[in-house]
Design a protein around this motif. Structure first.
Motif, short mmCIF file in Angstrom:
data_model
loop_
_atom_site.label_atom_id
_atom_site.label_comp_id
_atom_site.label_asym_id
_atom_site.label_seq_id
_atom_site.Cartn_x
_atom_site.Cartn_y
_atom_site.Cartn_z
N LYS A 8 0.82 -1.21 0.00
CA LYS A 8 0.00 0.00 0.00
C LYS A 8 0.85 1.25 0.00
CE LYS A 8 -3.09 0.41 3.13
NZ LYS A 8 -3.75 0.29 4.46
N TYR A 9 2.09 1.14 0.47
CA TYR A 9 2.93 2.32 0.67
C TYR A 9 4.14 2.38 -0.26
CZ TYR A 9 0.20 2.69 4.99
OH TYR A 9 -0.83 2.79 5.89
N THR A 10 4.83 1.26 -0.43
CA THR A 10 6.14 1.32 -1.07
C THR A 10 6.06 1.27 -2.59
OG1 THR A 10 8.40 0.45 -0.88
CG2 THR A 10 6.64 -1.18 -1.20
N ASP A 11 7.11 1.81 -3.24
CA ASP A 11 7.26 1.69 -4.69
C ASP A 11 8.13 0.49 -5.04
OD1 ASP A 11 5.89 4.18 -5.55
OD2 ASP A 11 7.49 5.16 -4.43
N ILE A 12 9.05 0.15 -4.14
CA ILE A 12 9.98 -0.96 -4.36
C ILE A 12 10.06 -1.78 -3.08
CG2 ILE A 12 12.34 -1.62 -4.98
CD1 ILE A 12 12.65 1.19 -6.24
N PHE A 13 9.85 -3.08 -3.20
CA PHE A 13 10.05 -3.98 -2.07
C PHE A 13 11.53 -4.33 -1.95
CE2 PHE A 13 5.60 -4.86 -3.09
CZ PHE A 13 5.02 -5.03 -1.85
N GLN A 14 12.03 -4.36 -0.73
CA GLN A 14 13.39 -4.84 -0.49
C GLN A 14 13.34 -6.16 0.27
OE1 GLN A 14 16.33 -2.15 1.37
NE2 GLN A 14 16.91 -3.87 2.68
N VAL A 15 13.97 -7.18 -0.29
CA VAL A 15 14.12 -8.46 0.40
C VAL A 15 15.55 -8.50 0.92
CG1 VAL A 15 14.11 -10.96 0.19
CG2 VAL A 15 12.39 -9.60 -1.02
N GLY A 16 15.70 -8.54 2.23
CA GLY A 16 17.02 -8.45 2.84
C GLY A 16 17.80 -9.75 2.81
N THR A 17 19.04 -9.67 3.23
CA THR A 17 19.95 -10.81 3.16
C THR A 17 19.42 -12.03 3.92
OG1 THR A 17 22.24 -11.50 3.55
CG2 THR A 17 21.30 -9.97 5.15
N ARG A 18 18.80 -11.80 5.07
CA ARG A 18 18.31 -12.92 5.87
C ARG A 18 17.11 -13.62 5.24
NH1 ARG A 18 20.40 -9.12 9.17
NH2 ARG A 18 21.68 -9.78 10.95
N ASN A 19 16.48 -12.96 4.29
CA ASN A 19 15.30 -13.53 3.64
C ASN A 19 15.53 -13.91 2.19
OD1 ASN A 19 13.02 -13.65 5.54
ND2 ASN A 19 13.36 -11.45 5.74
N MET A 20 16.80 -13.92 1.75
CA MET A 20 17.06 -14.21 0.35
C MET A 20 16.51 -15.58 -0.06
SD MET A 20 20.54 -14.91 -1.78
CE MET A 20 20.24 -16.68 -1.62
N GLN A 21 16.50 -16.53 0.87
CA GLN A 21 15.97 -17.86 0.56
C GLN A 21 14.69 -18.15 1.35
OE1 GLN A 21 19.64 -20.29 1.01
NE2 GLN A 21 19.36 -20.78 -1.16
N ASN A 22 13.97 -17.09 1.68
CA ASN A 22 12.62 -17.25 2.24
C ASN A 22 11.69 -17.43 1.04
OD1 ASN A 22 10.03 -16.92 3.27
ND2 ASN A 22 10.60 -15.27 4.65
#
Length: 328
Positions: free
Chosen positions: A169-183
């Protein structure tokens, strides 16, 4: 298997027929059709051999994000940025959203320095469960308001598939961080929506693991993916937070059409090392930088040790732009 057809129209017809036959995981880029689960051309009897220019059986497992399937650089268009190709993107902001006033002030400093994307965390993946975890939706609201007021794109980290609708609802770009790279559940979830996704490298991930993570996103239909090198786990914890893998940047530029950016803040972990680390990444071919800034780093709620002041950010960005113009 990737099949290069004589023209894009023929490839489009092949894709339509494959979908009509309900073949799984079939993709097209211009005159190329990729079959992720088929290795033998004899299984595709509906294709006219005369229409085939070349058949590529030996291709990367992460097919869609490879240059073998998609030779041209991907250019991602957001409301205020063009990411990829010869474009050079500057991203900056506080590590954590602290207040409406602070994110606006840091956003103004970032914009004045040439950044078009305002980063900041409202959901923080922390090693210690008792550390500050972020302000949640309140932070998202302040972040969005600052980005809108400044005419910038908003980028923020997402940690759970259940938060995709809320953060979206808010962001233009999602960031997937290092700890979630294989989530993988999270990767599939952001792959099912249409906004760009910045995928950071896992702290110990190989190149193939990283590209396969990107393929998870692409396999769900979203190919607006940005890769970000942020340093890999180092054995020298006394002097280095992480090791910026500068050599991986030209490797990725060769292997994938996706934009490749760098985060020297998390790689260096110490303010005085952020600028030289970032400049090295740009010299190696990074198509943009993301850094953390704070006007009072010693009072930052998160990671003040690696934050640049606005003045230090201007110095880095000015030099980075010059280096990019030389090597592009």
């Amino acid at each position: 298997m990737i099949i290069i057809m004589k023209d894009a129209l023929t490839a489009k017809m092949v894709l339509a027929e494959a979908q009509n036959r309900q073949l799984p995981h079939v993709y097209r880029f211009e005159n190329r059709v990729g079959f992720a689960e088929i290795k033998n051309i004899n299984e595709l009897s509906f294709i006219n051999q005369a229409d085939i220019v070349e058949t590529i059986a030996d291709h990367p497992a992460a097919m869609q994000v490879s240059r073998t399937f998609h030779p041209d650089d991907t250019i991602i268009q957001t409301p205020h940025s063009k990411i990829g190709g010869e474009n050079f993107n500057l991203i900056a902001g506080p590590d954590a959203i602290e207040s409406a006033e602070h994110v606006l002030a840091m956003g103004q400093a970032a914009k004045d320095a040439g950044a078009t994307i305002l980063r900041g965390g409202s959901y923080k993946p922390r090693t210690n469960p008792y550390s500050f975890q972020g302000l949640g939706e309140q932070g998202l609201q302040w972040h969005r308001a600052a980005a809108d007021a400044l005419g910038m794109d908003m980028m923020t980290e997402i940690m759970s598939p259940t938060d995709v609708d809320l953060v979206g609802k808010y962001t233009d770009i999602f960031q997937v961080g290092t700890r979630n790279m294989q989530n993988f559940a999270l990767l599939k979830a952001v792959g099912k929506q249409s906004k760009p996704v910045l995928l950071k490298r896992g702290m110990s991930a190989t190149v193939d693991e990283w590209l396969s993570a990107a393929e998870y996103i692409a396999s769900e239909g979203n190919c607006q993916i940005i890769l970000m090198e942020r340093g890999i786990r180092s054995f020298d914890q006394k002097y280095l937070r992480n090791t910026m893998d500068v050599s991986v940047i030209p490797v990725l530029r060769e292997l994938t059409h996706l934009p490749v950016l760098a985060d020297p803040s998390h790689a260096a972990g110490v303010t005085e090392h952020v600028t030289p680390t970032g400049l090295a990444a740009v010299a190696a071919g990074a198509q943009g930088l993301m850094i953390e800034i704070h006007d009072q780093p010693d009072k930052a709620w998160v990671d003040g040790k690696q934050a640049l002041t606005p003045e230090q950010m201007v110095n880095l960005f000015t030099k980075a732009q010059t280096i990019h113009d030389i090597v592009k």
